[in-house]
Design an enzyme around this catalytic site. Structure first.
Site, PDB file in Angstrom:
ATOM      1  N   TYR A 286      15.795  51.915 -13.001  1.00  0.00           N
ATOM      2  CA  TYR A 286      15.874  53.078 -13.897  1.00  0.00           C
ATOM      3  C   TYR A 286      15.360  54.291 -13.139  1.00  0.00           C
ATOM      4  O   TYR A 286      14.165  54.432 -12.908  1.00  0.00           O
ATOM      5  CB  TYR A 286      15.032  52.775 -15.132  1.00  0.00           C
ATOM      6  CG  TYR A 286      15.037  53.778 -16.246  1.00  0.00           C
ATOM      7  CD1 TYR A 286      15.910  54.866 -16.288  1.00  0.00           C
ATOM      8  CD2 TYR A 286      14.162  53.621 -17.317  1.00  0.00           C
ATOM      9  CE1 TYR A 286      15.894  55.758 -17.330  1.00  0.00           C
ATOM     10  CE2 TYR A 286      14.127  54.510 -18.373  1.00  0.00           C
ATOM     11  CZ  TYR A 286      14.997  55.572 -18.372  1.00  0.00           C
ATOM     12  OH  TYR A 286      14.965  56.463 -19.434  1.00  0.00           O
TER      13      TYR A 286
ATOM     14  N   LYS B 293      20.336  52.618 -13.651  1.00  0.00           N
ATOM     15  CA  LYS B 293      20.498  53.563 -14.747  1.00  0.00           C
ATOM     16  C   LYS B 293      20.208  54.942 -14.171  1.00  0.00           C
ATOM     17  O   LYS B 293      19.070  55.270 -13.840  1.00  0.00           O
ATOM     18  CB  LYS B 293      19.543  53.242 -15.895  1.00  0.00           C
ATOM     19  CG  LYS B 293      19.660  54.215 -17.075  1.00  0.00           C
ATOM     20  CD  LYS B 293      18.668  53.878 -18.174  1.00  0.00           C
ATOM     21  CE  LYS B 293      18.728  54.918 -19.290  1.00  0.00           C
ATOM     22  NZ  LYS B 293      17.704  54.653 -20.338  1.00  0.00           N
TER      23      LYS B 293
END
Length: 292
Positions: free
Chosen positions: A134, A163
């Protein structure tokens, strides 16, 4: 198990009278599964994880994994800014039945790229669960470079996706050119342009409210039907943009869910309820853009 692509919902954590509301959470998960959502992410940013206890995280991940994990990927948020603590959270997610992990870049202490590499390398070597990295410099205070992500992808097959929540379309283009690491948009308004560059989906906030419409964007883009993807994007964009602009996530999305009878607009400090003008703006958007 579904392929790692499409629309994944970054689940909110409902509260009632100060406690995690597992009944409402289960109802939200059921709504997501009925809409055909492609993946679920409990205990991420949208789930207000910094305010959750370990026991609460355990109950949340267990519920979501038990209900969805056999048919739908459940990548539990397990990141922190301490590698040793992150490993503890990884063990918790493993014990709860998560099918994968969402690991945020260490925040606040702002490690250099060598430290970021060491952090993710240590975790990837210690778990069999697939990892979605992330990358969110706006919250973490540090950005994983393209070179670091490419190196991690090349050396650790368990790192299966990123992400991309940097807000940079150019950054996604650079990453797609440098590595085959599957990219998920981390910003709903940018899902369509990132998928045009090769991203495979989105970890979505707005899909808490409108999973079918959010999924229509990614499904059409993956099928190469760009006209349908643009139409779905245009339908969802005003609300998706508002949820990230009116206040700090997840304040707007939880408020919008409460306006639709899908939970309460309850938060834990330091997050707090929206100002009245923000609530009015959300009401107008929901009335003007009825969604699934």
């Amino acid at each position: 198990m579904k392929k790692l692509q499409g629309t994944w919902t970054a689940l909110i954590t409902p509260f009632h009278s100060g406690k995690v509301d597992l009944t409402t959470l289960e109802r939200l998960v059921e709504h997501q599964l009925a809409a055909g959502i492609d993946g679920l992410v409990p205990c991420g940013t949208t789930g207000e994880t910094p305010t959750l206890t370990l026991a609460e995280m355990r109950s949340i991940i267990t519920l979501v994994a038990k209900r969805a994990g056999k048919t739908t990927p459940v990548f539990a948020g397990a990141g922190s800014n301490d590698t040793a603590k992150t490993l503890e959270l990884v063990r918790l997610a493993e014990d709860c039945g998560a099918t994968g992990l969402l690991l945020v870049a260490p925040y606040y202490n702002r490690p250099p790229q060598a430290g970021l590499y060491g952090h993710f390398a240590t975790i990837a070597a210690a778990t069999k669960l697939p990892i979605m990295v992330y990358n969110i410099p706006g919250r973490a205070g540090v950005e994983l470079s393209v070179e670091t992500l490419a190196r991690l992808r090349a050396e650790f097959p368990g790192i299966v996706a990123v992400k991309h929540a940097t807000g940079s379309v150019l950054g996604a283009a650079d990453l797609a050119a440098a590595t085959d690491l599957p990219i998920f948009s981390g910003d709903d308004p940018l899902t369509l342009p990132l998928m045009a560059l090769g991203a495979v989906g989105v970890v979505s906030v707005v899909s808490n409210l409108a999973p079918r419409t959010a999924r229509a964007i990614t499904a059409a883009a993956l099928a190469g039907d760009w006209e349908a993807a643009r139409a779905a994007h245009a339908k969802l964009y005003p609300l998706a943009r508002a949820l990230l602009a009116l206040d700090t996530n997840p304040i707007p999305v939880k408020t919008a869910l409460s306006l639709r009878g899908l939970g309460e607009a309850e938060f834990r400090l330091p997050l707090c309820p929206m100002a009245a003008e923000g609530v009015l703006a959300l009401k107008s958007l929901l009335a003007a853009h009825p969604l699934d």
